[in-house]
Design a protein around this motif. Structure first.
Motif, PDB file in Angstrom:
ATOM      1  N   ALA A 250       0.827  -1.203   0.000  1.00 34.24           N
ATOM      2  CA  ALA A 250       0.000   0.000   0.000  1.00 34.24           C
ATOM      3  C   ALA A 250       0.862   1.253   0.000  1.00 34.24           C
ATOM      4  N   ARG A 251       0.302   2.337  -0.516  1.00 25.00           N
ATOM      5  CA  ARG A 251       0.984   3.630  -0.422  1.00 25.00           C
ATOM      6  C   ARG A 251       0.863   4.139   1.009  1.00 25.00           C
ATOM      7  N   PRO A 252       1.816   4.909   1.494  1.00 26.30           N
ATOM      8  CA  PRO A 252       1.687   5.477   2.842  1.00 26.30           C
ATOM      9  C   PRO A 252       0.613   6.564   2.868  1.00 26.30           C
ATOM     10  N   HIS A 253      -0.189   6.582   3.936  1.00 29.37           N
ATOM     11  CA  HIS A 253      -1.247   7.583   4.095  1.00 29.37           C
ATOM     12  C   HIS A 253      -1.169   8.175   5.499  1.00 29.37           C
ATOM     13  N   ASP A 254      -1.375   9.470   5.597  1.00 23.67           N
ATOM     14  CA  ASP A 254      -1.378  10.138   6.887  1.00 23.67           C
ATOM     15  C   ASP A 254      -2.747   9.962   7.530  1.00 23.67           C
ATOM     16  N   LEU A 255      -2.765   9.432   8.737  1.00 25.77           N
ATOM     17  CA  LEU A 255      -4.023   9.134   9.411  1.00 25.77           C
ATOM     18  C   LEU A 255      -4.854  10.395   9.628  1.00 25.77           C
ATOM     19  N   ALA A 256      -4.225  11.467  10.119  1.00 24.99           N
ATOM     20  CA  ALA A 256      -4.959  12.704  10.390  1.00 24.99           C
ATOM     21  C   ALA A 256      -5.577  13.273   9.121  1.00 24.99           C
ATOM     22  N   THR A 257      -4.870  13.163   7.996  1.00 24.03           N
ATOM     23  CA  THR A 257      -5.383  13.682   6.723  1.00 24.03           C
ATOM     24  C   THR A 257      -6.623  12.914   6.288  1.00 24.03           C
ATOM     25  N   LEU A 258      -6.613  11.607   6.448  1.00 28.11           N
ATOM     26  CA  LEU A 258      -7.777  10.805   6.057  1.00 28.11           C
ATOM     27  C   LEU A 258      -8.994  11.093   6.932  1.00 28.11           C
ATOM     28  N   LEU A 259      -8.758  11.564   8.153  1.00 27.91           N
ATOM     29  CA  LEU A 259      -9.873  11.849   9.063  1.00 27.91           C
ATOM     30  C   LEU A 259     -10.465  13.238   8.856  1.00 27.91           C
ATOM     31  N   LEU A 260      -9.781  14.091   8.099  1.00 23.00           N
ATOM     32  CA  LEU A 260     -10.285  15.453   7.868  1.00 23.00           C
ATOM     33  C   LEU A 260     -11.671  15.413   7.226  1.00 23.00           C
ATOM     34  N   GLY A 261     -12.560  16.261   7.743  1.00 20.06           N
ATOM     35  CA  GLY A 261     -13.902  16.328   7.194  1.00 20.06           C
ATOM     36  C   GLY A 261     -14.859  15.286   7.729  1.00 20.06           C
ATOM     37  N   SER A 262     -14.361  14.361   8.576  1.00 16.84           N
ATOM     38  CA  SER A 262     -15.229  13.336   9.156  1.00 16.84           C
ATOM     39  C   SER A 262     -15.580  13.694  10.586  1.00 16.84           C
ATOM     40  N   ALA A 263     -16.466  12.905  11.187  1.00 18.22           N
ATOM     41  CA  ALA A 263     -16.850  13.136  12.583  1.00 18.22           C
ATOM     42  C   ALA A 263     -15.683  12.896  13.530  1.00 18.22           C
ATOM     43  N   ALA A 264     -14.649  12.201  13.053  1.00 18.92           N
ATOM     44  CA  ALA A 264     -13.477  11.880  13.894  1.00 18.92           C
ATOM     45  C   ALA A 264     -12.298  12.797  13.607  1.00 18.92           C
ATOM     46  N   ALA A 265     -12.554  13.943  12.961  1.00 19.21           N
ATOM     47  CA  ALA A 265     -11.460  14.838  12.580  1.00 19.21           C
ATOM     48  C   ALA A 265     -10.665  15.331  13.786  1.00 19.21           C
ATOM     49  N   GLY A 266     -11.307  15.403  14.952  1.00 15.86           N
ATOM     50  CA  GLY A 266     -10.623  15.891  16.153  1.00 15.86           C
ATOM     51  C   GLY A 266      -9.945  14.809  16.962  1.00 15.86           C
ATOM     52  N   ALA A 267      -9.834  13.604  16.416  1.00 18.15           N
ATOM     53  CA  ALA A 267      -9.230  12.491  17.161  1.00 18.15           C
ATOM     54  C   ALA A 267      -7.770  12.792  17.477  1.00 18.15           C
ATOM     55  N   VAL A 268      -7.363  12.447  18.681  1.00 19.28           N
ATOM     56  CA  VAL A 268      -5.983  12.677  19.113  1.00 19.28           C
ATOM     57  C   VAL A 268      -5.402  11.370  19.627  1.00 19.28           C
ATOM     58  N   GLN A 269      -4.102  11.346  19.723  1.00 17.95           N
ATOM     59  CA  GLN A 269      -3.424  10.157  20.232  1.00 17.95           C
ATOM     60  C   GLN A 269      -3.709   9.997  21.724  1.00 17.95           C
ATOM     61  N   PRO A 270      -4.057   8.784  22.184  1.00 14.46           N
ATOM     62  CA  PRO A 270      -4.271   8.578  23.621  1.00 14.46           C
ATOM     63  C   PRO A 270      -3.013   8.930  24.404  1.00 14.46           C
ATOM     64  N   PRO A 271      -3.161   9.655  25.532  1.00 16.34           N
ATOM     65  CA  PRO A 271      -1.977  10.047  26.315  1.00 16.34           C
ATOM     66  C   PRO A 271      -1.091   8.868  26.700  1.00 16.34           C
ATOM     67  N   ALA A 272      -1.700   7.695  26.948  1.00 14.96           N
ATOM     68  CA  ALA A 272      -0.904   6.526  27.361  1.00 14.96           C
ATOM     69  C   ALA A 272       0.040   6.050  26.272  1.00 14.96           C
ATOM     70  N   LEU A 273      -0.209   6.453  25.007  1.00 14.87           N
ATOM     71  CA  LEU A 273       0.639   6.000  23.907  1.00 14.87           C
ATOM     72  C   LEU A 273       1.672   7.034  23.486  1.00 14.87           C
ATOM     73  N   GLU A 274       1.597   8.228  24.056  1.00 13.71           N
ATOM     74  CA  GLU A 274       2.511   9.286  23.636  1.00 13.71           C
ATOM     75  C   GLU A 274       3.967   8.906  23.876  1.00 13.71           C
ATOM     76  N   GLU A 275       4.230   8.234  24.995  1.00 13.09           N
ATOM     77  CA  GLU A 275       5.607   7.871  25.331  1.00 13.09           C
ATOM     78  C   GLU A 275       6.168   6.871  24.324  1.00 13.09           C
TER      79      GLU A 275
END
Length: 259
Positions: free
Chosen positions: A209-234
């Motif tokens: 598959a071609r690489p795709h940016d997750l945030a870009t694919l979510l733009l314009g959807s109900a999940a556009a504001g999704a953020v990384q869970p704090p527990a996974l930031e580290e």
């Protein structure tokens, strides 16, 4: 020393000696048990997935790859309880549920004292209603995300309509207790979210598959504001790499001063 503690100590003994191999006789002397007991313990470690290996012949013995194991982790009672709750939330329909189970077994085996007691007491007070059915395609989705491979999906939408899709996976989204595969849909030529429990079949195509940016694919959807869970930031934070040795430490002679 009980067997659980001895298994844990065996791993650390092998880590400390790596990459040098240790003989069964030496390990038996170290832990004051018989060679047969050590051999049985090492075999149990190997069967549970710990990367221990044996080398036969003169100068052989048992060794471990330190790059494939973690150093000792001491959990507090609160941390152990938090792990029990998090693992309870990872039901059979969640992505990587199988790996979560085996990780839990290793964590439980390494815990002792108040942390172990706290986790056991809390685990006994947690129940769940298993989700009906479950996606048999979950393993294919996990593999496609790991290898960045194109998938052919059979998918049932909210209205009950089934369709075939060719998708390029980008990542996972969790919301309201449900999991979604976020992917570039070649059929719709747009980013789409596919609820994992509505994927009835997933087949790898063998195509990269071609690489795709997750945030870009979510733009314009109900999940556009999704953020990384704090527990996974580290986990995603860049790690500092050791500085390269210089001068004589790197095997080069220091330059001489001109007189």
């Amino acid at each position: 020393m009980n067997r659980t503690s001895r298994l844990y100590a065996l791993v650390e003994e092998l880590r400390a000696a790596a990459p040098r191999a240790l003989t069964v006789a030496r390990l038996a002397m170290r832990f004051e048990v018989s060679s047969r007991t050590v051999q049985r313990d090492l075999q149990a470690l190997m069967e549970s997935g710990v990367p221990v290996r044996s080398a036969p012949g003169r100068g052989g013995g048992w060794s471990i790859d330190p790059a494939m194991t973690l150093p000792p982790i001491r959990f507090t009672a609160d941390e152990a309880s938090a792990l029990a709750v998090a693992l309870a939330a990872a039901d059979a329909s969640a992505p990587y549920a199988g790996a979560a189970r085996t990780a839990a077994q290793k964590i439980v085996a390494s815990m002792s004292g108040p942390a172990s007691t706290a986790a056991q007491e809390l685990a006994a007070r947690i129940v769940t209603l298993p989700a009906p059915g479950g996606s048999g395609a979950r393993a294919a989705v996990e593999q496609a995300l790991a290898t960045n491979a194109v998938l052919r999906l059979s998918y049932v939408d909210a209205a009950g309509h089934e369709s075939e899709r060719l998708v390029e996976p980008a990542g996972l989204l969790t919301a309201d207790g449900r999991w979604y595969l976020i992917a570039w849909c070649r059929t719709r030529q747009a980013g789409r979210g596919f609820r994992l429990d509505r994927i009835t079949a997933a087949t790898p195509t063998g195509e990269q598959a071609r690489p795709h940016d997750l945030a870009t694919l979510l733009l314009g959807s109900a999940a556009a504001g999704a953020v990384q869970p704090p527990a996974l930031e580290e986990l995603t934070r860049p790690r500092a790499t050791p500085a390269a040795p210089s001068g004589r430490a790197a095997g080069r002679s220091a330059p001489r001063r001109r007189r």
